[in-house]
Write a protein that holds these residues in place. Structure first.
Motif, short mmCIF file in Angstrom:
data_model
loop_
_atom_site.label_atom_id
_atom_site.label_comp_id
_atom_site.label_asym_id
_atom_site.label_seq_id
_atom_site.Cartn_x
_atom_site.Cartn_y
_atom_site.Cartn_z
N LEU A 1 6.06 14.39 16.48
CA LEU A 1 6.15 13.24 15.60
C LEU A 1 6.63 13.59 14.20
O LEU A 1 6.50 14.74 13.77
CB LEU A 1 4.79 12.54 15.51
N PRO A 2 7.20 12.60 13.50
CA PRO A 2 7.60 12.82 12.11
C PRO A 2 6.37 12.70 11.21
O PRO A 2 5.51 11.86 11.44
CB PRO A 2 8.60 11.69 11.85
N LEU A 3 6.31 13.54 10.20
CA LEU A 3 5.16 13.55 9.30
C LEU A 3 5.61 13.50 7.85
O LEU A 3 6.76 13.84 7.53
CB LEU A 3 4.32 14.80 9.53
N LEU A 4 4.71 13.10 6.98
CA LEU A 4 4.92 13.16 5.54
C LEU A 4 4.03 14.28 5.00
O LEU A 4 2.86 14.38 5.38
CB LEU A 4 4.56 11.83 4.88
N ILE A 5 4.59 15.10 4.13
CA ILE A 5 3.87 16.25 3.61
C ILE A 5 3.66 16.06 2.11
O ILE A 5 4.61 15.82 1.37
CB ILE A 5 4.67 17.56 3.82
N GLU A 6 2.42 16.17 1.69
CA GLU A 6 2.08 16.18 0.28
C GLU A 6 1.23 17.42 0.03
O GLU A 6 0.78 18.05 0.98
CB GLU A 6 1.30 14.91 -0.09
N GLU A 7 1.02 17.75 -1.20
CA GLU A 7 0.23 18.93 -1.53
C GLU A 7 -1.16 18.82 -0.90
O GLU A 7 -1.92 17.91 -1.22
CB GLU A 7 0.10 19.08 -3.05
N GLY A 8 -1.46 19.72 0.03
CA GLY A 8 -2.77 19.76 0.66
C GLY A 8 -3.03 18.73 1.74
O GLY A 8 -4.13 18.68 2.29
N ARG A 9 -2.01 17.90 2.06
CA ARG A 9 -2.25 16.83 3.03
C ARG A 9 -0.99 16.55 3.84
O ARG A 9 0.11 16.58 3.33
CB ARG A 9 -2.69 15.57 2.30
N ILE A 10 -1.21 16.24 5.10
CA ILE A 10 -0.17 15.81 6.02
C ILE A 10 -0.57 14.42 6.51
O ILE A 10 -1.74 14.19 6.82
CB ILE A 10 -0.07 16.76 7.24
N SER A 11 0.37 13.49 6.57
CA SER A 11 0.04 12.18 7.12
C SER A 11 1.08 11.77 8.16
O SER A 11 2.23 12.20 8.10
CB SER A 11 -0.08 11.12 6.02
N GLY A 12 0.62 10.96 9.10
CA GLY A 12 1.50 10.49 10.16
C GLY A 12 0.85 9.35 10.90
O GLY A 12 -0.17 8.80 10.46
N HIS A 13 1.43 9.00 12.04
CA HIS A 13 0.81 7.97 12.88
C HIS A 13 1.16 8.22 14.33
O HIS A 13 2.17 8.84 14.64
CB HIS A 13 1.21 6.56 12.44
N VAL A 14 0.28 7.76 15.20
CA VAL A 14 0.47 7.84 16.64
C VAL A 14 0.17 6.48 17.25
O VAL A 14 -0.53 5.66 16.64
CB VAL A 14 -0.45 8.91 17.30
N ALA A 15 0.69 6.25 18.44
CA ALA A 15 0.37 5.02 19.16
C ALA A 15 -1.11 5.02 19.51
O ALA A 15 -1.69 6.07 19.81
CB ALA A 15 1.21 4.94 20.43
N ARG A 16 -1.74 3.87 19.46
CA ARG A 16 -3.16 3.81 19.83
C ARG A 16 -3.39 4.22 21.28
O ARG A 16 -4.47 4.68 21.63
CB ARG A 16 -3.71 2.40 19.58
N ALA A 17 -2.36 4.09 22.13
CA ALA A 17 -2.48 4.51 23.53
C ALA A 17 -2.48 6.04 23.66
O ALA A 17 -2.89 6.57 24.69
CB ALA A 17 -1.35 3.91 24.36
#
Length: 193
Positions: free
Chosen positions: A38-54
């Motif tokens: 998956l594609p992710l967003l990277i910030e200092e000390g944190r990674i964020s993303g999303h997945v399908a609820r399934a």
């Protein structure tokens, strides 16, 4: 990750730069034992993303996970060394980020993540597309996904780029790679000791 001393990359600034440059990555969990690309967003000390609820990863909460980022890589022929008794190898760059997975439930953070992800990937387009959904429509669509944060607890980088070879051998590796993959050749030159 197995990291002989000459391939280790531990500079946090470089590791974050690498993760941002190679943000399509692999999320790995232990329970369940599985991986999601998956594609992710990277910030200092944190990674964020999303997945399908399934996706079973949407059920993670508070678990330690591994996120693997991979950069350019290429085959290195043993013939490039000009010596007998050598074997081929592979040059590559990779970063492993370990951290704790936390679901994001605040509707404003969910929509903010989605808008930020689109903006991040559209910014270099000749005519960037904008997410033109109303907040209500975006929240309705967002019910099918789970946005998450991973708070980074440890980073490991490995840049295996012929640093263990002699200067002459590295020159020959660069020559061989330039015929095949200029990106990896450039990295061998950049990260030579």
């Amino acid at each position: 990750m197995y990291r002989p001393p000459y391939f280790k990359q531990d500079d946090p600034t470089e590791l974050h730069r690498f993760m941002q440059a190679h943000s399509f990555s692999t999320l790995v969990s232990q329970q369940p034992f599985m991986a999601t690309h998956l594609p992710l967003l990277i910030e200092e000390g944190r990674i964020s993303g999303h997945v399908a609820r399934a996706n079973q990863h949407s059920k993670l909460d508070g678990q330690e996970v591994l996120v693997m980022f991979q950069g350019p890589h290429a085959y290195v022929s043993a013939g490039w060394y000009q010596q007998t008794g050598e074997v081929p190898t592979w040059n590559y760059t990779a970063v492993h980020a370990y951290g704790t997975f936390h679901p994001v439930t605040d509707p404003q953070r969910v929509s903010g993540h989605l808008r930020q992800l689109v903006t991040h990937h559209e910014q270099h387009q000749p005519t960037p597309w904008e997410l033109d959904l109303s907040e209500e429509a975006l929240q309705k669509m967002a019910r099918a996904i789970l946005v998450f944060d991973i708070h980074i607890t440890r980073l490991e980088g490995k840049y295996k780029l012929s640093q263990n070879r002699t200067p002459l051998e590295r020159e020959r590796v660069v020559e061989g790679l330039q015929r095949k993959d200029g990106k990896v050749a450039d990295l061998v030159k950049k990260w030579s000791p």
